[in-house]
Design a protein around this motif. Structure first.
Motif: not given
Length: 754
Positions: A159-167, A240-245, A272-281
């Motif tokens: 839940e704390e993984e932060r969405p990055i706008d425009d990433a 297009e749903d990239v979040r900072l981990v 660094a580690l990111l996570r890609i999401y699709e459909g909110g998952e």
């Protein structure tokens, strides 16, 4: 419309694996838990297919007769493309039964980030890249009173993984040869300008046609190969749903700062580690690379999978000499002046973090260009390049049909470089004039206003001037003292490169000094800041008597003439380079990869030490060396974060943290996975050594050119012992996927200190 090809400042990547088509993967030799920093290659190591290093200066051997220097088969590099996978080369060089399935898995696992590379490293969409690749994202998602780029970040729960706008991230889906389609559009064109326009239109139409064949989540880029002798269309899946981990503190990533950059031995946790999401998952990628927890050994074949920025290895010797004397030198001097101006701002912690990052980037660019110029000054690099050029010319001359079609191209390109040299002073004076980050905003506004007032006074309609008005409004302010430094430097460049008595200098300065004129412009011009610019536009009060417009008017004609001439010569040069690319294909085929172009590439190599400074650089460095650097030096650049001075868990300092390999890397490859033949991650490409700065022009692993990577063992040890990131440690080591640190505590196999 395609997204512009991504460029950057450093590295290429490569891949390797077993008989994946049948599911059988050759077993790797057992790797010792620790690779000592001073270890040599083990005595029972199999013979390496790579040439051994010799005694050297920085970019070439000692006391060599340059007339006897000869080219090597892979001087133009090992940046292989996915449309021409190097199956036979891998099999012959490494006795490795690679097949199309292996390359398909490699393609599925690698991704492209803006100006960087990365890879999927878990079945839940976790992405490995570099800290330097996400520092802008970290600044964007920092809350009030946070500086995540400086202090690091770890999302202890999903839940704390932060969405990055425009990433966004991009995954290669397909590569198609579209050479015939582009070439057909060029046939009616007669001049270089007409062919350039026809080429742009053909590329745009091809991209639009291919994009229609895929869904909206993809886009297509058509990229030239062999200087435009071939064209390949790359279809990317857009994520297009990239979040900072996770990312470490800047000090852990860049111990030694710019001073240690491009050096080795290095001790950097540039990950660094990111996570890609699709459909909110979390996304479930087609393939993710497992981490080789046992690491690697000296002599192991490894492959870098990345998106290296453009290189210039297929340019002629005359083109490289112009880079050495004019083009690259102008950029080095420009970055040097900007770095000096930014230094006082970067030293102030209260200053916006963006200025500190800009200062670091500017110093880094200055150091990179200095290394490139030194490489071309060395003699050996150009001698080896010239040998390859002679071999090509001899091959063309030996075949009458080739000679008729392509003879004289090298001389014609040399003649254009002579013409360009006539504009050397103008190029030095005007370099970076419109750069959005390193030029004085008042000068940028004046250039736009000059064009706007010219068109307005010529009777242009208000509607046709809208774009220029909006561009004028959009140029942001920078601190006054910094802007003055930038403006003074520009005026001093005019004096240095044109002379104090030149008409444009006397018209611009009169009897004033650069410093006094800059002060006057900034205090009196309506273009000095955004607020006064907006007021002048609103009141229609902007006139050519404005001091900033007066200044620009003094040199604008010379500036426009220079840009027009330089562009025209560039167009002719591009046409000749395209024909020379066709000549190379005719002689060598595709056995020699094309120059890098920010498109996906596979670079093969081996983990291998090298000789330097009368000694030998180790294949691995360890955390012992990291603490030694901290203790041996004083000052901010070598100051470890507090967390590292007293880790919460015991840290095994003998763990390898960095490694060097012969992989071919260039700018744009930071974050690329370094994988073994099983497609397991053994490291992540971080940088190149100082010898590697010559790689923009020539690939010379025999001269100590090396890729510097962060070792997988060091990353895992840091995640577990220093950052207590147990949920990530489990995810990366084949354990269960848990959504929080609390859940990880219930798993007995989580990280346990040695």
């Amino acid at each position: 419309m395609s997204r512009p090809l991504l460029i950057l400042a450093t590295f290429a990547l490569f891949v390797w694996a077993g008989e994946l088509g049948t599911g059988a993967v050759p077993a790797l030799s057992t790797t010792p838990a620790v690779a000592q920093e001073t270890s040599d290659d083990p005595p029972d190591q199999p013979p390496s297919p790579w040439p051994q290093t010799i005694g050297m200066n920085l970019f070439g051997p000692d006391d060599v007769d340059l007339d006897t220097v000869t080219a090597h088969p892979f001087d133009q590099g090992r940046l292989h493309t996915f449309d021409d996978p190097p199956i036979e080369h891998f099999q012959d060089t490494y006795n490795f039964p690679v097949d199309d399935t292996w390359f398909e898995r490699a393609r599925q696992g690698m991704i492209r980030l803006p100006e960087c590379s990365g890879s999927f490293v878990s079945e839940q969409g976790l992405v490995l890249t570099n800290q330097q690749c996400v520092q802008d994202y970290a600044a964007q998602v920092s809350d009030a009173n946070e500086d995540l780029a400086e202090d690091g970040f770890y999302a202890s729960s999903i839940e704390e993984e932060r969405p990055i706008d425009d990433a966004y991230a991009e995954q290669l889906v397909d590569v198609t040869d579209v050479t015939d389609e582009v070439e057909a559009a060029l046939a009616p064109a007669e001049t270089p300008a007409e062919r350039a326009a026809a080429r742009r239109e053909a590329i745009e139409q091809t991209e639009e046609r291919l994009a229609e064949e895929h869904d909206a989540a993809t886009h297509v880029e058509v990229a030239p190969q062999y200087e435009g002798a071939r064209y390949a269309a790359y279809t990317f899946r857009q994520l297009e749903d990239v979040r900072l981990v996770f990312l470490p503190e800047r000090a852990a990533r860049s111990l030694g700062g710019t001073t240690d950059q491009f050096t080795y031995p290095r001790h950097t946790l540039d990950m660094a580690l990111l996570r890609i999401y699709e459909g909110g998952e979390p996304m479930e990628p087609e393939n993710a690379f497992a981490w080789a927890q046992g690491g690697s050994m000296p002599g192991d074949p490894v492959f870098a999978l990345g998106h290296p920025a453009p290189t210039h290895r297929h340019e002629t010797t005359a083109q490289l000499e112009l880079r050495r004397d004019v083009v690259d030198r102008a950029l080095m001097n420009w970055y040097d002046a900007r770095a000096e101006a930014l230094a006082e701002f970067a030293a102030d912690r209260a200053v916006d973090a963006a200025f500190r990052d800009l200062h670091r980037t500017t110093r880094s660019n200055r150091k990179a260009y200095q290394g490139r110029i030194e490489a071309l000054n060395e003699g050996y690099v150009l001698a080896r390049h010239r040998s390859a050029e002679r071999a090509l010319a001899d091959s063309l001359a030996a075949n009458s049909s080739f000679d008729d079609a392509y003879g004289g191209l090298i001389d014609s390109l040399a003649a254009i470089q002579d013409e360009k040299r006539q504009f050397a002073d103008a190029h030095q004076a005007f370099v970076g004039m419109e750069d959005p980050s390193l030029s004085a905003p008042v000068l940028r506004r004046a250039l736009v206003a000059d064009e706007w007032t010219r068109q307005r006074d010529a009777g242009a309609s208000a509607e046709s001037l809208t774009d220029l008005r909006e561009e004028l409004r959009s140029i942001p302010d920078i601190p006054d003292a910094l802007e003055r430094r930038f403006l003074v430097d520009r005026l001093e460049r005019l004096v240095t490169h044109f002379g104090r008595e030149h008409e444009i200098v006397t018209e611009a300065l009169g009897d004033q000094s650069p410093d006094s004129l800059a002060a006057r412009v900034l205090s009196e011009s309506a273009l000095a800041d955004q607020e006064s610019t907006e007021a002048a536009l609103t009141d229609d009060a902007l006139t050519r008597e404005d001091p900033a417009l007066n200044l620009v008017e003094a040199f604008s004609e010379t500036y426009r003439d220079y840009r027009s001439a330089w562009s025209g010569l560039g167009g002719r040069e591009a046409e000749l380079a395209r024909e020379l690319g066709q000549a190379r294909l005719a002689v060598f085929g595709t056995e020699r990869p094309p120059d890098a172009s920010s498109t996906p590439r596979i670079a093969d190599g081996v983990i291998m030490n090298y000789e330097y400074n009368g000694t030998r650089a180790p294949p691995y460095t360890t955390f012992y060396g990291l603490y030694s650097r901290h203790q041996a030096f004083s000052g901010e650049e070598w100051q470890l974060p507090d967390r590292w001075m007293d880790p919460p868990r015991p840290l095994d300092r003998s763990t390898p943290v960095n490694l060097v390999s012969t992989n071919d890397v260039a700018g744009g490859s930071p974050g690329a996975p370094l994988v073994n033949r099983n497609l397991e991650v053994v490291g992540v490409v971080a940088d190149r050594n100082v010898q590697g700065l010559a790689a923009d022009y020539l690939y010379m692993p025999d001269q100590g050119m090396r890729a510097v990577s962060v070792d997988v063992r060091g990353m895992l040890e840091a995640l577990g012992a220093v950052y207590e990131a147990d949920r990530l440690y489990l995810e990366l080591t084949g354990g269960p996927f848990v959504e929080s640190e609390e859940a990880a505590e219930a798993v007995p196999e989580r990280f346990e200190p040695n």
